[in-house]
Enzyme design. Structure first.
Site, PDB file in Angstrom:
ATOM      1  CG  ASP A  31     -20.019 -17.645 -22.578  1.00 44.15           C
ATOM      2  OD1 ASP A  31     -20.513 -16.510 -22.450  1.00 44.15           O
ATOM      3  OD2 ASP A  31     -19.572 -18.067 -23.679  1.00 44.15           O
ATOM      4  CG  ASP A  74     -22.381 -25.340 -27.457  1.00 44.79           C
ATOM      5  OD1 ASP A  74     -23.579 -24.966 -27.534  1.00 44.79           O
ATOM      6  OD2 ASP A  74     -21.588 -25.253 -28.416  1.00 44.79           O
ATOM      7  NE  ARG A 101     -23.534  -8.372 -29.602  1.00 44.03           N
ATOM      8  CZ  ARG A 101     -22.875  -7.520 -30.370  1.00 44.03           C
ATOM      9  NH1 ARG A 101     -23.321  -7.218 -31.572  1.00 44.03           N
ATOM     10  NH2 ARG A 101     -21.762  -6.981 -29.935  1.00 44.03           N
ATOM     11  CB  THR A 145     -33.255  -7.723 -30.615  1.00 45.02           C
ATOM     12  OG1 THR A 145     -33.225  -6.625 -31.528  1.00 45.02           O
ATOM     13  CG2 THR A 145     -33.732  -8.939 -31.396  1.00 45.02           C
ATOM     14  CB  SER A 187     -30.740  -9.864 -40.031  1.00 45.25           C
ATOM     15  OG  SER A 187     -30.738 -10.072 -38.620  1.00 45.25           O
ATOM     16  CE1 TYR A 189     -29.439 -11.546 -32.299  1.00 46.10           C
ATOM     17  CE2 TYR A 189     -29.834  -9.450 -33.404  1.00 46.10           C
ATOM     18  CZ  TYR A 189     -29.733 -10.195 -32.237  1.00 46.10           C
ATOM     19  OH  TYR A 189     -29.951  -9.603 -31.020  1.00 46.10           O
ATOM     20  CG  HIS A 190     -32.895  -8.592 -36.147  1.00 47.74           C
ATOM     21  ND1 HIS A 190     -31.995  -8.127 -37.074  1.00 47.74           N
ATOM     22  CD2 HIS A 190     -32.707  -7.833 -35.038  1.00 47.74           C
ATOM     23  CE1 HIS A 190     -31.317  -7.111 -36.547  1.00 47.74           C
ATOM     24  NE2 HIS A 190     -31.722  -6.917 -35.320  1.00 47.74           N
ATOM     25  CE  LYS A 193     -31.525 -12.460 -29.579  1.00 43.86           C
ATOM     26  NZ  LYS A 193     -31.125 -12.648 -28.183  1.00 43.86           N
ATOM     27  CG  LEU A 247     -22.786   5.181 -30.454  1.00 50.22           C
ATOM     28  CD1 LEU A 247     -23.301   6.420 -31.165  1.00 50.22           C
ATOM     29  CD2 LEU A 247     -23.527   5.007 -29.125  1.00 50.22           C
ATOM     30  CG  ASN A 248     -19.287   0.323 -29.915  1.00 47.52           C
ATOM     31  OD1 ASN A 248     -19.769   1.235 -29.245  1.00 47.52           O
ATOM     32  ND2 ASN A 248     -19.066  -0.884 -29.428  1.00 47.52           N
ATOM     33  NE  ARG A 249     -19.911  -0.930 -37.693  1.00 47.39           N
ATOM     34  CZ  ARG A 249     -20.499  -0.467 -38.790  1.00 47.39           C
ATOM     35  NH1 ARG A 249     -19.769  -0.058 -39.812  1.00 47.39           N
ATOM     36  NH2 ARG A 249     -21.803  -0.426 -38.867  1.00 47.39           N
ATOM     37  CB  THR A 261     -18.744   4.716 -43.168  1.00 48.88           C
ATOM     38  OG1 THR A 261     -18.583   3.817 -42.072  1.00 48.88           O
ATOM     39  CG2 THR A 261     -17.372   5.077 -43.716  1.00 48.88           C
ATOM     40  NE  ARG A 330     -27.339  -3.653 -40.854  1.00 50.03           N
ATOM     41  CZ  ARG A 330     -27.472  -4.020 -39.580  1.00 50.03           C
ATOM     42  NH1 ARG A 330     -28.668  -4.260 -39.079  1.00 50.03           N
ATOM     43  NH2 ARG A 330     -26.418  -4.128 -38.799  1.00 50.03           N
TER      44      ARG A 330
HETATM   45  N1  LIG Z   1     -25.243  -5.859 -27.597  1.00 52.42           N
HETATM   46  C1  LIG Z   1     -26.377  -5.299 -28.009  1.00 52.42           C
HETATM   47  O1  LIG Z   1     -26.419  -4.160 -28.460  1.00 52.42           O
HETATM   48  C2  LIG Z   1     -27.654  -6.056 -27.889  1.00 52.42           C
HETATM   49  C3  LIG Z   1     -28.846  -5.444 -28.298  1.00 52.42           C
HETATM   50  C4  LIG Z   1     -30.050  -6.140 -28.219  1.00 52.42           C
HETATM   51  C5  LIG Z   1     -30.050  -7.434 -27.724  1.00 52.42           C
HETATM   52  N2  LIG Z   1     -28.887  -8.025 -27.340  1.00 52.42           N
HETATM   53  C6  LIG Z   1     -28.947  -9.408 -26.856  1.00 52.42           C
HETATM   54  O2  LIG Z   1     -28.299  -9.522 -25.609  1.00 52.42           O
HETATM   55  C7  LIG Z   1     -27.609 -10.777 -25.539  1.00 52.42           C
HETATM   56  C8  LIG Z   1     -26.166 -10.528 -25.205  1.00 52.42           C
HETATM   57  O3  LIG Z   1     -25.582  -9.688 -26.201  1.00 52.42           O
HETATM   58  P1  LIG Z   1     -24.047  -9.362 -26.168  1.00 52.42           P
HETATM   59  O4  LIG Z   1     -23.849  -8.120 -26.911  1.00 52.42           O
HETATM   60  O5  LIG Z   1     -23.563  -9.487 -24.773  1.00 52.42           O
HETATM   61  O6  LIG Z   1     -23.483 -10.596 -27.061  1.00 52.42           O
HETATM   62  P2  LIG Z   1     -22.071 -11.327 -26.950  1.00 52.42           P
HETATM   63  O7  LIG Z   1     -21.882 -12.047 -28.235  1.00 52.42           O
HETATM   64  O8  LIG Z   1     -21.015 -10.403 -26.491  1.00 52.42           O
HETATM   65  O9  LIG Z   1     -22.345 -12.386 -25.778  1.00 52.42           O
HETATM   66  C9  LIG Z   1     -23.044 -13.572 -25.972  1.00 52.42           C
HETATM   67  C10 LIG Z   1     -22.346 -14.647 -25.127  1.00 52.42           C
HETATM   68  O10 LIG Z   1     -23.067 -15.889 -25.271  1.00 52.42           O
HETATM   69  C11 LIG Z   1     -22.133 -16.927 -25.480  1.00 52.42           C
HETATM   70  N3  LIG Z   1     -22.827 -17.975 -26.258  1.00 52.42           N
HETATM   71  C12 LIG Z   1     -23.311 -17.907 -27.520  1.00 52.42           C
HETATM   72  N4  LIG Z   1     -23.843 -19.086 -27.876  1.00 52.42           N
HETATM   73  C13 LIG Z   1     -23.702 -19.909 -26.816  1.00 52.42           C
HETATM   74  C14 LIG Z   1     -24.036 -21.280 -26.579  1.00 52.42           C
HETATM   75  N5  LIG Z   1     -24.616 -22.040 -27.527  1.00 52.42           N
HETATM   76  N6  LIG Z   1     -23.733 -21.827 -25.376  1.00 52.42           N
HETATM   77  C15 LIG Z   1     -23.133 -21.082 -24.409  1.00 52.42           C
HETATM   78  N7  LIG Z   1     -22.792 -19.789 -24.583  1.00 52.42           N
HETATM   79  C16 LIG Z   1     -23.061 -19.228 -25.781  1.00 52.42           C
HETATM   80  C17 LIG Z   1     -20.969 -16.273 -26.219  1.00 52.42           C
HETATM   81  O11 LIG Z   1     -19.756 -17.010 -26.048  1.00 52.42           O
HETATM   82  C18 LIG Z   1     -20.915 -14.891 -25.589  1.00 52.42           C
HETATM   83  O12 LIG Z   1     -20.049 -14.882 -24.476  1.00 52.42           O
HETATM   84  C19 LIG Z   1     -27.770 -11.448 -26.885  1.00 52.42           C
HETATM   85  O13 LIG Z   1     -28.773 -12.439 -26.807  1.00 52.42           O
HETATM   86  C20 LIG Z   1     -28.193 -10.323 -27.789  1.00 52.42           C
HETATM   87  O14 LIG Z   1     -29.020 -10.790 -28.829  1.00 52.42           O
HETATM   88  C21 LIG Z   1     -27.697  -7.361 -27.414  1.00 52.42           C
END
Ligand SMILES: NC(=O)c1ccc[n+]([C@@H]2O[C@H](COP(=O)([O-])OP(=O)(O)OC[C@H]3O[C@@H](n4cnc5c(N)ncnc54)[C@H](O)[C@@H]3O)[C@@H](O)[C@H]2O)c1
Ligand SMILES: NC(=O)c1ccc[n+]([C@@H]2O[C@H](COP(=O)([O-])OP(=O)(O)OC[C@H]3O[C@@H](n4cnc5c(N)ncnc54)[C@H](O)[C@@H]3O)[C@@H](O)[C@H]2O)c1
Lengths: 406, 406
Positions: A31, A74, A101, A145, A187, A189-190, A193, A247-249, A261, A330
């Site tokens: 990470d 990274d 994400r 996603t 978006s 982000y999407h 993916k 949901l969290n909000r 909201t 959005r």
């Molecule tokens: N949380 C959700 O509801 C959800 C839903 C659908 C998909 N996802 C997918 O699951 C995955 C994890 O989601 P999350 O909620 O744990 O996200 P998060 O942001 O909490 O965790 C992502 C982690 O990746 C690390 N990271 C990001 N870019 C990096 C890089 N270039 N090099 C090294 N590390 C890097 C960040 O520091 C973070 O610790 C994501 O790919 C997200 O798209 C999450």
């Protein structure tokens, strides 16, 4: 197995690393801690008090005797370091969570759009490129996603990845081909993916990489069996307008006595999965690797769908909170259907935790318990999808922006 | 119109800039000159002696009295400079050629794969991002490739961008939706053009950008009406194994008395278009902009298809050259059909120049005329698509690698 958990300091990555370690695997977290830096950038923090990754892994060892190794890399920027790490450690499997994400964060400014595209495309491509270059053969499990499909309004059930399509040939015959379900991201982000999907398709075809892509719904819930072992193993809980999911909000708004909201009509239907089930699905996916030469294996990783306004009502009933309707920042259809197939995980033995049974624990053990840590000004979603929408959506944490409260 | 020609120092960009300038438009070339740097990296040069961009534009002015402005900007790396330029100049139209465009170069090493993904995705995304950020509304015309479709073996005609697909709803009805024709790229380079397609789709939908994507076949020919005006306006001609397309390499092999080297069976069918027609198509596309809110307009920019071995035979007949068959460095089907629809450009008035009529001019005026400049060692294609293929393909400029000569 030796398993690399990329993005293992994040919300889904951390409990996954613990779960896989508990199951006896040799877990290595990679990470760059960018998510913690983004907390700093936005001036927000996890509702739950979250220790450093070094401290968390130390406590995991103290509690269980098991080691989780942490490597600060990274993926998007340090191709050579990543390649060196993979060549040295040669993991049997890689779980790839390491992307930016949050859809609202990806739409904040032009800088955030560029960052999200760069970070996500390069993280995924560097990884694929390095695996081929070194010549290792790990099973790669990626978190995608549900949002790659977009939210259609035609009311068709979303299959697990592929859509059979009949194509008419010059001879007048119809040949059926399985195509990636057409992408329609909502978006930046999407969209990244969707780009990932094409990268996976290419590397599976050209280089025979073994890849599983999990199209995940919105993950809810905080605790898993392993994070509950010690207060300092607790998972992060995001409630801010960028990273906090709907949901969290709602949970936080209920806990601080703010109306829930809802954006637009609340007619948006979304797919959900509990964090405990998410972690279990990843374990199941790891145990069911595709063979070399197979196309990318795609699962829909979700267990139930709800309309946003139904969620709000569910939480209002539990907590007595009021519901307020706001303009939607959005650009999306006001109302959509969402029917998602998830037979593959059910066939592998998944037994879903439902919102109806799990939500109360979140209200009491998380939202109410840590309500004293909430910064109310950070709850509203402020990133608008276009400049025109931005004009209609002012941000006012204290509710002046509310159109109506029921 | 004020038109920005991104990548206007390249093979298609330069004659396009001249043509648009000749038609009275105010033309601005933006280029980072990376293609010239790649010549230096590979130790190759254009067959035709090519002047600096500054010198070329000076001569254009001396010959015609018209000015073409040149701006040295790296689209992929200099987001802020690009944004500043667009904000100041506010072009009515933008023609975007500025990508790394050789499939073999994109497959050379892991470094070249990363470079191609980075350069192409960021160039395109920075451009879209900046246009939205500044709030301008130019018509963006992008050069894509027929290769986004891959080369299917099922023998269906390739439509212009969209495929109507029937999707079954939960009610049992079938709803027909136009989807992007399923992507099936054959190299990292081609894959980046598939990524571009998704970027365009998103920005057209979310921000109403007006975008035309031209899925171009292999461009052949060297001269256009404008490049012929002065020897120093001559276009570049690439014949090396990375940037030289199959036809150019055959022409050079014929000119130096080397057998024409066909990869595999030569049963690969490809689409072609003459450079003069390519330039004309871009002019036609510019005159036919989509409206704000329209989906991306997609044209197939090609005029004829041929099997590689038929091309070799055509040139052998003209020149007396022999034909040799070599192992194929690419991972692709040995034989494929290719039928492509191109009604849209024909309807707009395109009158194609055919290979049958134009090829002799290339043989005499270009290949023979400049044969003294050929470096024979650079003609073979040496980039292998996978490490396994690399083992079967050794490189030997003098023909020891030949399997058979007919
Ligand atoms: N949380 C959700 O509801 C959800 C839903 C659908 C998909 N996802 C997918 O699951 C995955 C994890 O989601 P999350 O909620 O744990 O996200 P998060 O942001 O909490 O965790 C992502 C982690 O990746 C690390 N990271 C990001 N870019 C990096 C890089 N270039 N090099 C090294 N590390 C890097 C960040 O520091 C973070 O610790 C994501 O790919 C997200 O798209 C999450
Ligand atoms: N030549 C063909 O047969 C063919 C066929 C199909 C599609 N195309 C497409 O047409 C376009 C032009 O092709 P071409 O043959 O003229 O290629 P080219 O390599 O001769 O020209 C591309 C130009 O873009 C510039 N460039 C690249 N990256 C840049 C960046 N980041 N910033 C600024 N400038 C940059 C290069 O310096 C070069 O001058 C390409 O996008 C290519 O994919 C070409």
């Amino acid at each position: 197995m030796k398993i690399a958990v990329l993005g293992g300091d994040g919300f889904v990555g951390w409990p996954t690393a613990l779960h896989l370690s508990a199951k006896g695997h040799d877990v290595h977290i990679i990470d760059n801690l960018s998510r913690r830096w983004i907390d700093t950038e936005l001036g927000v923090q996890s509702l739950t008090p979250m220790d450093s990754i070094q401290e968390r892994t130390r406590i995991w060892h103290a509690e269980t005797g098991r080691r989780i190794h942490f490597h600060l890399i990274d993926l998007a920027r340090d191709y050579d370091v990543l390649k060196g790490w993979l060549a040295e450690h040669r993991p049997d499997a890689i779980v790839h969570f390491a992307e930016q994400r949050a859809a609202p964060y990806s739409m904040k400014t032009d800088r955030h759009k560029n960052y999200t595209v760069n970070n996500n495309v390069n993280a995924t491509h560097n990884l694929l490129n390095a695996i081929v270059e070194i010549g290792i053969d790990p099973h790669l499990v990626h978190l995608g996603t549900m949002g790659v499909y977009g939210y259609s309004t035609i009311g068709a059930a979303i299959p697990e990845g592929y859509l059979p399509v009949g194509i008419e040939t010059m001879d007048g015959d119809t040949v059926t081909q399985d195509i990636l379900y057409p992408a329609n991201p909502g978006s930046i982000y999407h969209m990244t993916k969707c780009l990932d999907q094409l990268l996976f398709q290419f590397y599976a075809k050209n280089d025979g990489l073994r890849i599983t892509d999990l199209h995940q719904g919105i993950v809810w819930g905080t605790h898993t069996a392993e994070t509950k072992l010690h207060p300092q193993l607790i998972n992060r809980f995001d409630y801010d307008g960028d990273y906090g999911t709907v949901l969290n909000r709602f949970l936080i708004q209920a806990a601080i006595g703010h109306p829930l909201t809802v954006h637009g009509t609340g007619g948006q239907t979304r797919a959900f999965i509990h964090i405990q089930d998410s972690v279990r699905c990843i374990e199941l996916a790891l145990s069911d690797a595709p063979a070399k030469g197979d196309k990318v294996k795609i699962f829909n990783q979700m267990t139930e769908t709800h309309r946003v306004r139904d969620l709000a009502e569910m939480i209002a009933r539990m907590t007595g909170a009021k519901i307020a309707f706001l303009p939607n920042p959005r650009k999306e259809a006001a109302e959509n259907e969402l029917v998602v197939k998830n037979e593959q995980f059910l066939a592998l033995g998944l037994e879903p935790i439902t919102l109806a049974e799990g939500l109360l624990e979140e209200v009491v053990d998380v939202a109410k318990k840590f309500a004293y840590r909430v910064d109310r000004s950070r709850v509203p979603a402020v990133s608008a999808w276009t400049k025109d929408i931005a004009k209609t959506v002012e941000t006012d944490p204290e509710g002046k922006r509310l159109k109506s409260v029921s």
